[in-house]
Enzyme design. Sequence first.
Site, PDB file in Angstrom:
ATOM      1  N   HIS A  12      19.746 -25.088 -67.533  1.00 59.90           N
ATOM      2  CA  HIS A  12      19.589 -25.137 -66.076  1.00 59.90           C
ATOM      3  C   HIS A  12      18.117 -25.190 -65.656  1.00 59.90           C
ATOM      4  O   HIS A  12      17.809 -25.445 -64.488  1.00 59.90           O
ATOM      5  CB  HIS A  12      20.250 -23.904 -65.445  1.00 59.90           C
ATOM      6  CG  HIS A  12      20.799 -24.171 -64.077  1.00 59.90           C
ATOM      7  ND1 HIS A  12      20.484 -25.291 -63.337  1.00 59.90           N
ATOM      8  CD2 HIS A  12      21.643 -23.462 -63.291  1.00 59.90           C
ATOM      9  CE1 HIS A  12      21.110 -25.252 -62.175  1.00 59.90           C
ATOM     10  NE2 HIS A  12      21.822 -24.150 -62.120  1.00 59.90           N
ATOM     11  N   ASP A  32      19.885 -29.807 -63.040  1.00 57.22           N
ATOM     12  CA  ASP A  32      20.480 -29.167 -61.869  1.00 57.22           C
ATOM     13  C   ASP A  32      21.999 -29.233 -61.952  1.00 57.22           C
ATOM     14  O   ASP A  32      22.571 -30.071 -62.672  1.00 57.22           O
ATOM     15  CB  ASP A  32      20.003 -29.848 -60.584  1.00 57.22           C
ATOM     16  CG  ASP A  32      18.521 -29.636 -60.336  1.00 57.22           C
ATOM     17  OD1 ASP A  32      17.989 -28.602 -60.789  1.00 57.22           O
ATOM     18  OD2 ASP A  32      17.889 -30.508 -59.712  1.00 57.22           O
TER      19      ASP A  32
END
Length: 509
Positions: free
Chosen positions: A480, A484
């Site tokens: 992450h 995204d």
Amino acid sequence: MATEIRVPTLGESVSEATIAQWFKKPGDKITVDEPIVELETDKVTVEVPAPASGTLESIVVNEGDTVEVGALLGQIAEGAGAAAAPASASKAEAAPAPGNGASASAVIDVVTPSAGESVTEAEVGEWMVKEGDTVKADDTLVELETDKAAQEIPSPSAGTVVKIFKKTGDTVQPGDVLAQIDTSGAGAPAAAAPAESAPAAPAPAAAAGGTAMPPAPSAAKMMAENNLSSGQVAGSGKRGQVLKGDVIAAVASGASAAASAPAPAQVARGPIAAEDEMREERVRMTKLRQTIARRLKDAQNAAAMLTTYNEVDMGPVMELRKQYKDLFEKKHGVKLGFMGFFTKAVCHALKEIPAVNAEIDGTDIIYKNFCHVGVAVGTDKGLVVPVVRDADQMSIAEIEKEIGNLGRKARDGKLGMADMTGGTFTISNGGVYGSLMSSPILNAPQSGILGMHKIQDRPMAVNGQVVIRPMMYLALSYDHRIVDGKEAVTFLVRVKESLEDPQRLVLDL
């Protein structure tokens, strides 16, 4: 002139290996490119060829030791292969044994070998010889202990031990002189007198609890400090010797707490614990499994790992495969499986969402303008991930052929480092073992891994009707920090769309 044997480069993500086995011993004649030692990593087994012809002069790391890239493994004496004595003579001249009566050129040093870049010191364990003893080449002189392993130091040549510089319990560093050996045969009489008072030969303190080998000095000290008996610590050294690392592991697992528990609790739990212990089996993890465990945990600690899920109707792919599998195999000489479709679908999605195909290097993001797709394969030694290179430029038939070749090499233990390195994305198929859903762990430094699962018939709502469809859950684990949530979900949706409408793969849509 001596040629060094060093650990070769093992790939971008592999920094260390374990010595699996030596094919040669000191004194053996070898030819250039002849396999001389086998290294085992968490991914593959590698044979290291001899860099030159000659005689194996010395081995500085033993089987089972962990070494890092670039570490010294041994030396080859070129040409006729002179013995180790002349090679070490210059060192001996700088620190001759006082009053030994032997010429400096006949006295050689026994030095502390390198145990890898991550190991900077060791502790002198039990001496197997004393001053004045006559030894043969390769006789064990002393054991050195690190927090990882115990290493036996062999005699580099036949002769007489004229001086021992380090005592049991001393801390030494690579290159330190441990002892000197007179190879001329004249050193024994002169060394006999000091041998009587030499303090270096005593065995470690008793209290070994009946084991074949007493605990290493540092281990014995830690056991006393933590109120541990030898029965509470499983020894991993040679002949079951307890090492410092064994005591550290025992303390971490709570053995010391159990030893100091109140007497009533011990009485109440003792019989049950003893009965259970008799039915337990303790097996030490292999170096390979230890490395796999560490790398997987490192991946969890380093990345901001998150998993998103979706499901795909495998009906269209299954129908296409059923219709053309015979013709496909006849033309291409390979069976049409599911991995070709999945790999091709992944390549299409990676082009649209390049962040999933990138990696982080410090404060930079490296975008890969190619798709080297790793395909996880289960073997007897553990999970390996061979790489299909430039999969985005290959047809489904070419992908199936390459996966088939890599799978056979993996099962036969013939994968090379070139087959294992450079992957930009990984596919893991837990469905072959019956897994319905899982969250795969990233294959660092990659930023994405796709988990395939079991195809299972489930009732689905299609055009207002409940129908039974062959469904598969898909899982995308991603970093992450670089990918995204929107990008991850979009990537997985693109894979789903390609599989539910395979014509998109043909038309590059």
